[in-house]
Design an enzyme around this catalytic site. Structure first.
Site, PDB file in Angstrom:
ATOM      1  N   HIS A  38       0.858  -1.182   0.000  1.00 30.68           N
ATOM      2  CA  HIS A  38       0.000   0.000   0.000  1.00 30.68           C
ATOM      3  C   HIS A  38       0.899   1.238   0.000  1.00 30.68           C
ATOM      4  O   HIS A  38       2.145   1.110  -0.066  1.00 30.68           O
ATOM      5  CB  HIS A  38      -0.943  -0.019   1.213  1.00 30.68           C
ATOM      6  N   GLY A  40       1.907   3.114   2.257  1.00 32.33           N
ATOM      7  CA  GLY A  40       2.936   3.105   3.301  1.00 32.33           C
ATOM      8  C   GLY A  40       4.206   2.429   2.797  1.00 32.33           C
ATOM      9  O   GLY A  40       5.320   2.935   2.990  1.00 32.33           O
ATOM     10  N   HIS A  41       4.054   1.289   2.123  1.00 34.73           N
ATOM     11  CA  HIS A  41       5.226   0.610   1.573  1.00 34.73           C
ATOM     12  C   HIS A  41       5.902   1.479   0.509  1.00 34.73           C
ATOM     13  O   HIS A  41       7.131   1.517   0.412  1.00 34.73           O
ATOM     14  CB  HIS A  41       4.824  -0.718   0.925  1.00 34.73           C
ATOM     15  N   GLN A  65       6.521 -15.877  11.971  1.00 32.15           N
ATOM     16  CA  GLN A  65       6.075 -14.787  12.843  1.00 32.15           C
ATOM     17  C   GLN A  65       4.564 -14.830  13.107  1.00 32.15           C
ATOM     18  O   GLN A  65       4.034 -13.925  13.737  1.00 32.15           O
ATOM     19  CB  GLN A  65       6.524 -13.430  12.304  1.00 32.15           C
ATOM     20  N   ASP A 155       5.107  -0.151  12.902  1.00 30.71           N
ATOM     21  CA  ASP A 155       5.488  -1.277  13.764  1.00 30.71           C
ATOM     22  C   ASP A 155       6.668  -0.808  14.615  1.00 30.71           C
ATOM     23  O   ASP A 155       7.824  -1.178  14.372  1.00 30.71           O
ATOM     24  CB  ASP A 155       5.860  -2.482  12.901  1.00 30.71           C
TER      25      ASP A 155
HETATM   26  O1  PAF Z   1       6.701  -5.635   8.878  1.00 29.00           O
HETATM   27  C1  PAF Z   1       6.629  -6.620   8.115  1.00 29.00           C
HETATM   28  O2  PAF Z   1       6.003  -6.596   7.040  1.00 29.00           O
HETATM   29  C2  PAF Z   1       7.309  -7.917   8.526  1.00 29.00           C
HETATM   30  O3  PAF Z   1       7.256  -8.098   9.912  1.00 29.00           O
HETATM   31  C3  PAF Z   1       8.755  -8.030   8.003  1.00 29.00           C
HETATM   32  C4  PAF Z   1       9.637  -6.952   8.594  1.00 29.00           C
HETATM   33  C5  PAF Z   1       8.769  -7.923   6.481  1.00 29.00           C
HETATM   34  C6  PAF Z   1       9.351  -9.380   8.391  1.00 29.00           C
HETATM   35  O4  PAF Z   1       8.628 -10.437   7.855  1.00 29.00           O
END
Ligand code: PAF
Length: 283
Positions: A38, A40-41, A65, A155
């Site tokens: 999105h 943000g990226h 994760q 994050d």
């Molecule tokens: O923030 C994220 O999208 C994920 O936690 C990351 C840093 C790509 C690690 O999988």
């Protein structure tokens, strides 16, 4: 005019491509993502481009994760749209390994972070999360060996954990945080926002409003406990189930008794229906 990024899926191909970059002695920046990109990226990619001549974006939905009860299976995967966005931004290389490449049979090593990963925030509610993030990001850093790596401030605890890990393990990567990008009504952009129903989407900006109002009150000198209780009430009354609404030291993430102990960051995590949202704001 956009040009297609190189799409790489194996480690030998990644090494060959990176050798090509290094032969030109240019700086490289990595933007680690799980796709479902999105705006943000896009802002992370733009910061990467300002810092380095070559920009690598990794797209890997990292199973380690996610807890078994979480959304690994349903996490949005939007490969074609992601590639188009990254092409439009002039990204050089997309690193898109599969799970077997990242975690081959017999894989048995984990990076288990301490320090900021033990702040009793995300770690309290997602105890599996930071070891999964640190392990995959540690691998991405050693695979790509970038000069810079860019992470979103949304994050916030993850950014602290990764910064600490890169320093502690001498990975030679400068980790940079990039400001949270918000929708017009204040909702922080997140790949998980698409889980919100239209009614929940109307309510979701309450998180930002609670943080903003609390930040204003803290700056005015109001009592920290009363301010946080007021923010928490606003959020729960809107229909969220609150995990935490806290004011912490912005660098150490330690609890603070007064804004004079700052710099201060307000951090929040709350569930709205099936969607868990997190956000934070500087005071
Ligand atoms: O923030 C994220 O999208 C994920 O936690 C990351 C840093 C790509 C690690 O999988």
């Amino acid at each position: 005019m956009s040009r297609s990024p190189m799409i790489v899926r194996t480690l030998p191909a990644l090494r060959r491509a990176l050798d090509g970059f290094r032969a030109r002695r240019v700086k490289t920046a990595l933007v680690p993502t799980m796709g479902a990109l999105h705006d943000g990226h896009v802002s992370l990619v733009r910061l990467a481009k300002r810092r380095a001549r070559k920009v690598v974006v990794s797209i890997f939905v990292n199973p380690t994760q996610f807890a078994p009860t979480e959304d690994f299976g349903s996490y949005p995967r939007t490969w074609k749209a992601d590639v188009a966005r990254l092409a439009a931004e002039g990204v050089d290389l997309i690193w898109n390994p599969d799970v077997k490449t990242m975690y081959p049979a017999g894989f048995a090593t984990r990076i288990v972070p301490g320090g900021p990963a033990m702040a009793e925030l995300e770690d309290r509610f997602r105890p599996h999360f930071f070891a999964g993030v640190a392990t995959v990001v540690g691998k991405l850093f050693t695979q790509v060996r970038p000069d810079f790596a860019i992470f979103g401030e949304k994050d916030f605890q993850q950014l602290q954990v990764v910064t600490r890990m890169a320093g502690d393990l001498d990975l030679g990567v400068k980790v940079l945080g990039s400001r949270t990008v918000r929708e017009c009504d204040g909702l922080a952009m997140s790949s998980r926002n698409i889980y919100l129903t239209p009614a929940e989407r109307q309510v979701a900006p309450v998180l930002y409003r609670a943080m903003k109002e609390s930040a204003t009150r803290l700056r005015a000198g109001d009592d920290i406990k009363a301010v946080l209780a007021g923010g928490a009430e606003l959020i729960t009354e809107a229909g969220f189930v609150l995990d935490y609404f806290e004011a912490r030291h912005a660098e150490s993430l330690a609890p603070i008794a007064s804004v004079k102990d700052g710099p201060v960051r307000i951090l929040v995590a709350a569930r709205l229906g099936k969607t868990r949202l997190i956000d934070n704001l500087g005071v």
